[in-house]
Write an enzyme that holds these catalytic residues in place. Structure first.
Site, PDB file in Angstrom:
ATOM      1  CB  VAL A 297      -0.922   0.015   1.227  1.00 52.71           C
ATOM      2  CG1 VAL A 297      -1.669   1.340   1.319  1.00 52.71           C
ATOM      3  CG2 VAL A 297      -1.908  -1.153   1.171  1.00 52.71           C
ATOM      4  CB  CYS A 298       1.015   4.262   0.211  1.00 51.05           C
ATOM      5  SG  CYS A 298       1.540   5.984   0.108  1.00 51.05           S
ATOM      6  CB  THR A 299       5.832   4.667   0.638  1.00 56.05           C
ATOM      7  OG1 THR A 299       5.300   4.696   1.966  1.00 56.05           O
ATOM      8  CG2 THR A 299       5.596   6.015  -0.041  1.00 56.05           C
TER       9      THR A 299
END
Length: 309
Positions: free
Chosen positions: A97-99
């Site tokens: 998720v995301c970074t």
């Protein structure tokens, strides 16, 4: 029972962790999923928002997981080698998720794959890990056993997509209703991203010059002349500094201006197309559909909305 383990790396993004927790760890899902939070060592894990969360398990939890989810974290340094080895050693479905994509990338799990992350960090991911085909303009990427999402709310879209894979569209729609969110946004739908002008580079003045003249029929050759380069040399330098071609950047700037006009003015679609340099309403519709998977009318409706007083 499908076992999901979220790996919380310091400093974990609390929202990124809360989304899979709400979708898979909610009390309504306990007959379908076993949800656990682990870290390198059991105990408190700091978050980016000033409080800590408690990881109840260590890295051994990854060995028996069916799905491993890595939420975003900051700073984006490579995790310690024991964490990377644990990620490499599991045969679970891998999700970031995301970074969190930076952790999968550091473990080599994204090599030769297409992936995404938050649009603000996509350029860094691409530069640090050139083996990855980074897509900064989508909500999520499904590569089968490895899935990655863009930032923040895109986590909801990816987790609902996972639920849909596991249990079907009807059950996923039920979860979406519980969370009071749209039941489905396709992974190919675009992140609504900004394409900033490069700063501190030899191209900054040329890019600023272009942005001031978006209503004019400026071409890539015009940009090269302004920068004092031959077209091919200019294109090479531009791509090295921005990770995109001059034409793609120019089109993105025109679309960014079109979005601003759609949000802030009552101009007709034809007038917006002329003001941003795309020429015609048909051309604006074509580019907006390709880049953002929407229409001018739908975009205006979604982003103008009503003001809360």
């Amino acid at each position: 029972m499908h076992r999901i383990v979220a790996l919380a790396l310091p400093d974990v993004v609390a929202f990124d962790l809360s989304v899979p927790a709400q979708i898979f760890g909610h009390r309504d899902e306990r007959d379908r999923y076993d949800f656990t939070v682990c870290s390198e060592h059991p105990g408190p894990v700091p978050t980016t928002t000033g409080f800590s969360i408690e990881a109840t398990a260590g890295l051994e939890a990854l060995t028996s997981a069916d799905t491993v989810i890595v939420p975003g974290f900051f700073p984006l340094d490579a995790p310690p080698e024991p964490v990377l080895n644990a990620l490499r050693g599991t045969r679970a479905r891998m999700v970031s998720v995301c970074t969190g994509a930076f952790a999968l990338a550091a473990a080599g799990l994204l090599d030769g794959r297409t992936a995404t992350t938050h649009w603000r960090d996509a350029n860094e991911l691409s530069q640090r890990f050139p083996e990855i085909d980074v897509r900064p303009d989508v909500l999520y990427v499904d590569e089968g056993e490895v899935l990655t999402s863009a930032g923040v709310a895109a986590a909801i879209d990816l987790c609902l997509h996972l639920y849909r894979i596991d249990h079907g569209a009807d059950h996923a729609a039920r979860v979406a209703r519980r969370m009071v969110v749209a039941p489905h946004r396709s992974g190919g739908q675009a992140q609504f991203v900004d394409r900033p002008i490069p700063e501190g580079t030899g191209l900054a003045q040329t890019c600023a010059w272009v942005v001031e003249r978006l209503h004019e029929p400026t071409t890539v050759d015009d940009m090269a002349r302004h920068a004092g380069y031959a077209p091919r040399t200019f294109a090479r330098h531009f791509r090295a500094e921005t990770s995109m071609t001059p034409l793609r950047w120019l089109t993105a700037q025109r679309l960014l201006e079109a979005r601003r006009l759609l949000e802030a003015t009552g101009m007709s679609v034809d007038e917006v197309a002329r003001r941003c340099g795309l020429g015609t309403a048909a051309n604006l519709r074509l580019h907006l559909a390709r880049e953002a998977a929407t229409t001018p009318t739908a975009y205006r409706t979604a982003f103008r909305g009503s003001t809360i007083r």
